[in-house]
Design an enzyme around this catalytic site. Sequence first.
Site, PDB file in Angstrom:
ATOM      1  CB  CYS A  47      37.252  34.795  37.803  1.00 51.01           C
ATOM      2  SG  CYS A  47      36.644  34.619  36.108  1.00 51.01           S
ATOM      3  CB  CYS A  50      36.383  39.227  42.746  1.00 55.93           C
ATOM      4  SG  CYS A  50      36.460  40.943  42.230  1.00 55.93           S
ATOM      5  CG  HIS A  51      34.966  34.918  42.346  1.00 55.80           C
ATOM      6  ND1 HIS A  51      33.778  34.967  43.034  1.00 55.80           N
ATOM      7  CD2 HIS A  51      34.752  35.608  41.195  1.00 55.80           C
ATOM      8  CE1 HIS A  51      32.876  35.644  42.322  1.00 55.80           C
ATOM      9  NE2 HIS A  51      33.438  36.051  41.215  1.00 55.80           N
ATOM     10  CG  MET A  88      28.815  38.405  38.483  1.00 55.01           C
ATOM     11  SD  MET A  88      30.398  37.542  38.667  1.00 55.01           S
ATOM     12  CE  MET A  88      30.291  36.441  37.252  1.00 55.01           C
ATOM     13  CG  HIS A 331      43.637  46.945  49.004  1.00 55.20           C
ATOM     14  ND1 HIS A 331      43.817  45.811  48.264  1.00 55.20           N
ATOM     15  CD2 HIS A 331      43.943  47.963  48.170  1.00 55.20           C
ATOM     16  CE1 HIS A 331      44.216  46.128  47.049  1.00 55.20           C
ATOM     17  NE2 HIS A 331      44.302  47.443  46.966  1.00 55.20           N
ATOM     18  CG  HIS A 373      42.063  52.326  46.478  1.00 57.42           C
ATOM     19  ND1 HIS A 373      43.210  53.003  46.148  1.00 57.42           N
ATOM     20  CD2 HIS A 373      42.281  51.027  46.142  1.00 57.42           C
ATOM     21  CE1 HIS A 373      44.089  52.143  45.622  1.00 57.42           C
ATOM     22  NE2 HIS A 373      43.545  50.942  45.613  1.00 57.42           N
TER      23      HIS A 373
HETATM   24 FE1  DHE Z   1      47.387  48.272  43.538  1.00 56.46          FE
HETATM   25  C1  DHE Z   1      49.145  49.710  46.143  1.00 56.46           C
HETATM   26  C2  DHE Z   1      46.907  45.480  45.410  1.00 56.46           C
HETATM   27  C3  DHE Z   1      45.147  47.162  41.210  1.00 56.46           C
HETATM   28  C4  DHE Z   1      48.509  50.638  41.364  1.00 56.46           C
HETATM   29  N1  DHE Z   1      47.901  47.714  45.466  1.00 56.46           N
HETATM   30  C5  DHE Z   1      48.618  48.462  46.374  1.00 56.46           C
HETATM   31  C6  DHE Z   1      48.761  47.703  47.589  1.00 56.46           C
HETATM   32  C7  DHE Z   1      48.142  46.492  47.373  1.00 56.46           C
HETATM   33  C8  DHE Z   1      47.604  46.508  46.027  1.00 56.46           C
HETATM   34  C9  DHE Z   1      48.042  45.347  48.346  1.00 56.46           C
HETATM   35  C10 DHE Z   1      49.478  48.165  48.858  1.00 56.46           C
HETATM   36  C11 DHE Z   1      50.938  47.833  48.806  1.00 56.46           C
HETATM   37  C12 DHE Z   1      51.715  48.365  49.988  1.00 56.46           C
HETATM   38  O1  DHE Z   1      51.511  49.534  50.368  1.00 56.46           O
HETATM   39  O2  DHE Z   1      52.536  47.622  50.559  1.00 56.46           O
HETATM   40  N2  DHE Z   1      46.184  46.623  43.361  1.00 56.46           N
HETATM   41  C13 DHE Z   1      46.157  45.583  44.228  1.00 56.46           C
HETATM   42  C14 DHE Z   1      45.228  44.580  43.776  1.00 56.46           C
HETATM   43  O3  DHE Z   1      45.028  43.450  44.291  1.00 56.46           O
HETATM   44  C15 DHE Z   1      44.475  45.151  42.638  1.00 56.46           C
HETATM   45  C16 DHE Z   1      43.090  45.493  43.111  1.00 56.46           C
HETATM   46  C17 DHE Z   1      44.185  44.243  41.478  1.00 56.46           C
HETATM   47  C18 DHE Z   1      45.371  43.668  40.809  1.00 56.46           C
HETATM   48  O4  DHE Z   1      45.138  42.775  39.991  1.00 56.46           O
HETATM   49  O5  DHE Z   1      46.491  44.074  41.069  1.00 56.46           O
HETATM   50  C19 DHE Z   1      45.327  46.393  42.344  1.00 56.46           C
HETATM   51  N3  DHE Z   1      46.891  48.826  41.611  1.00 56.46           N
HETATM   52  C20 DHE Z   1      45.951  48.246  40.840  1.00 56.46           C
HETATM   53  C21 DHE Z   1      45.835  48.898  39.548  1.00 56.46           C
HETATM   54  O6  DHE Z   1      45.031  48.597  38.619  1.00 56.46           O
HETATM   55  C22 DHE Z   1      46.861  49.985  39.504  1.00 56.46           C
HETATM   56  C23 DHE Z   1      46.199  51.359  39.335  1.00 56.46           C
HETATM   57  C24 DHE Z   1      47.854  49.816  38.366  1.00 56.46           C
HETATM   58  C25 DHE Z   1      48.528  48.453  38.313  1.00 56.46           C
HETATM   59  O7  DHE Z   1      49.705  48.425  38.495  1.00 56.46           O
HETATM   60  O8  DHE Z   1      47.893  47.457  38.100  1.00 56.46           O
HETATM   61  C26 DHE Z   1      47.487  49.831  40.904  1.00 56.46           C
HETATM   62  N4  DHE Z   1      48.594  49.887  43.733  1.00 56.46           N
HETATM   63  C27 DHE Z   1      48.961  50.707  42.685  1.00 56.46           C
HETATM   64  C28 DHE Z   1      49.875  51.719  43.196  1.00 56.46           C
HETATM   65  C29 DHE Z   1      50.048  51.467  44.575  1.00 56.46           C
HETATM   66  C30 DHE Z   1      49.239  50.308  44.876  1.00 56.46           C
HETATM   67  C31 DHE Z   1      50.490  52.854  42.367  1.00 56.46           C
HETATM   68  C32 DHE Z   1      50.913  52.233  45.577  1.00 56.46           C
HETATM   69  C33 DHE Z   1      50.206  53.428  46.111  1.00 56.46           C
HETATM   70  C34 DHE Z   1      51.014  54.216  47.092  1.00 56.46           C
HETATM   71  O9  DHE Z   1      50.929  55.442  47.053  1.00 56.46           O
HETATM   72  O10 DHE Z   1      51.722  53.626  47.926  1.00 56.46           O
END
Ligand code: DHE
Length: 549
Positions: A47, A50-51, A88, A331, A373
Amino acid sequence: ASAPEVNYQAGTSPLADVPMYQSANPKAPKMTQAEFDRARQTYFERCAGCHGVLRKGATGKPLTPDITLAKGTDYLKVFIAYGSPAGMPNWQTSGEMTEADVDLMARFIQQDPPQPPEWGMADMKKTWKIVVEPKDRPTRKMNNYNIANIFSTTLRDTGEVALIDGDTKQIINIVKTGYAVHITRTSASGRYLFVIGRDGRINMIDLWMPKPDNVAEIRMGLEARSVDTSKYKGKEGDFTDKLAIAGAYWPPQFVIMDGNTLEPLKIVSTRGVTVDTQDYHPEPRVASIVASHFKPEFIVNVKETGKTLMVDYSDINALKVTELGSARYLHDGGWDSTKRYFMVAANNSNKVGVIDAKEGKMEAIVDVGKIPHPGRGANFVHPKFGPVWSTGHLGDDTISLIGTDPKKHKQYAFKEVAKLKGPGGGALFIKSHPKSTHLYSDAPLNPDPKISQSVVVYDIKNLDKGYTVLPIAEWAGLPDDGGAKRVVQPEFNKAGDEVWFSVWSAKDKASALVVVDDKTLKLKAVIKDPRIITPTGHFNVNNTQHDVY
Ligand code: DHE
């Protein structure tokens, strides 16, 4: 099934395992300690994304006791069980929670939110470790790798990154890191890699060692996603490899560190007031961070307040922070091709903010599709609109193209000039390369496995033709073990003639990396190894160092 964007945010948080103080609210339904503990665990696993940790609301509604007590247990149970059209998830009818779980969560959210501990300088210092002192490190490259073409691939669930030789496709080393490394960035020189785990642990890897490995580490927060290094070299000084920065989700703060040792130097809280309603928010999470090439500045994007902080690091004892109001829920994002404009997705506002790093101002806020995204986005030259930056969307099937050339294509600059049609929502990453005439887009969160297990490619010279589907997971030739085989994150090699993809399955299922020839769009190589477990993001050293995408 829940919408892709909800599954995306409902990932586990390392805070599930952190001890916290829990008070019982006398007005709320009774709970035993064991029930509190179990509910808290579920809350942080499902949760909080998102929350919010303190339930002040982010992409999900606020769930503080003043609101939830008035609704009462029965109402809350229905909401949790069946979900809502606003996003939700239907936790009970989808089979992800039992009726007992739903009852537990309905009672839990009427209690005061437990507050996780802070994480200050003393905590950071306790976890800070120099594995190899700078004086004991190589004075020149001690291996034969073409380090500019190394890929750093996250092995999400094992808490490692794989360093892979982009020329030979051989694994150089599997390096121990924090849990579920989110991103890899390089030092300005390209010698060091910085990776950050979801648990806030940063590892610094030296690519000059005979076998590249960790030289320093620190835990900078309890939950985090972003790290970068100082890139500026110019009249105000040479900051090559001087500083590193990382941003945390909890506590809401960023920290500036020594770029050679990760020694923490300065912590800055991001708690403050939101950009629009100007209300105090107790947990504005730090999302993407990039380093400016124009000034000695880090650009720090803060999610819940919707503010972009231009952090001048030229004198960290007199830190100057310029606050730009953008839009809520900032983000991820990337540079335009000139690296003057930083394009940042305000995902739940369906907007992209354009930050002019040279002038230090918001250039524009552009309306795009539903939940943009971009990852870092993709730059290419459009036959009509000139240079554009593009993003896919989690919430719809479009790719938005935004003009980025205010000099020669002024009428198109910082406007959404076109939308390409993709196969469906659930897109996470998009990529191109200056040497390529292709644009690649994944859709790992699309509910249809046919779509989530492939990528689409557009011919930049003929965008009206639509896309070609590449069945990447099928090409990986993995056993039919029921793995999700989600295809995630296109990334080019240094030469710009190959594109790499992760085929991402659960920890106990087979995964692989697939390499495609960019000219012919044919399979070039499959990298399979028992150590390649849950690969997600991958970062080519040269393209990350020089922001090529
Ligand atoms: Fe990410 C980038 C946050 C879920 C893989 N992700 C980012 C960035 C943020 C972020 C703030 C930018 C960083 C930067 O550039 O400085 N991501 C989040 C979350 O909060 C979220 C939604 C939920 C979580 O619980 O983390 C989330 N992200 C994921 C995934 O489910 C992914 C696919 C696999 C994982 O690791 O959990 C994932 N996020 C990535 C990747 C990048 C990324 C590979 C970098 C992309 C790029 O090309 O720079």
